[in-house]
Scaffold this motif. Sequence first.
Motif, short mmCIF file in Angstrom:
data_model
loop_
_atom_site.label_atom_id
_atom_site.label_comp_id
_atom_site.label_asym_id
_atom_site.label_seq_id
_atom_site.Cartn_x
_atom_site.Cartn_y
_atom_site.Cartn_z
N LYS A 29 0.88 -1.17 0.00
CA LYS A 29 0.00 0.00 0.00
C LYS A 29 0.91 1.21 0.00
O LYS A 29 1.71 1.39 0.91
N GLU A 30 0.81 2.02 -1.06
CA GLU A 30 1.69 3.16 -1.23
C GLU A 30 0.87 4.41 -1.52
O GLU A 30 -0.02 4.39 -2.37
N THR A 31 1.20 5.49 -0.81
CA THR A 31 0.58 6.79 -1.05
C THR A 31 1.67 7.82 -1.27
O THR A 31 2.62 7.90 -0.49
N THR A 32 1.54 8.59 -2.34
CA THR A 32 2.46 9.68 -2.64
C THR A 32 1.63 10.96 -2.71
O THR A 32 0.63 11.00 -3.44
N GLN A 33 2.05 11.97 -1.96
CA GLN A 33 1.23 13.17 -1.83
C GLN A 33 2.10 14.42 -1.92
O GLN A 33 3.13 14.52 -1.25
N SER A 34 1.66 15.36 -2.74
CA SER A 34 2.28 16.68 -2.81
C SER A 34 1.24 17.71 -2.39
O SER A 34 0.15 17.76 -2.97
N LEU A 35 1.60 18.52 -1.38
CA LEU A 35 0.74 19.62 -0.95
C LEU A 35 1.34 20.90 -1.51
O LEU A 35 2.38 21.38 -1.05
#
Length: 195
Positions: A29-35
């Motif tokens: 399970k992988e999450t990549t996030q840019s704010l």
Amino acid sequence: CLYTLRRGLLQREASVDWIIGSFGTRISKETTQSLLHGAGSQSSCLALFLGSGNQRYNLAVEMLHEGEHTTSEILTRGVLGHEARTIYVGRAAIDRKARYTSSFQRQNTLLLSEHARIDTTPELLIDVDEVQAGHATTVGQVDRDQLFYLMSRGLSRETAIRMFIHGFVEPIVQRVPGKDEQTRLIKLIDRKVAI
């Protein structure tokens, strides 16, 4: 089992470019996030996943726009064989303060088996009018007529399928910086999708 969370907080005029490869774990399970908080910030994500056997991937890429004049791009390619399964979510969320934002995403998956499966969800969550945004997703199998054509020219089935895979992942590979890294990635792909 692998759990991965990647996050970037971008201030004014900052940028982050993610290059992600998911190839090997049984379950991940992988999450990549840019704010994109600051005005003029930008982020891109190139993602490649290759699944075989009974691997299970749960992948999410999120671009969260808060600042004005922010830009994001998501480009994802996947190749799934055997009984591999993937759940993929690509999300661009544009806040009401994020005027003049540009956000685009594209996700394509090539299925090498009738038992492989992907559930893909592209999302655009837009709270302001002055933006440019779009998304696209495709899922398909190797074209039998094209495969027959290549085999009729003397290529083995394995070589023909490998050619399809190389052409399919090329938009990701060509954007990886450095020829040595591109060559390493192609060798890794060849090992992973050995037929």
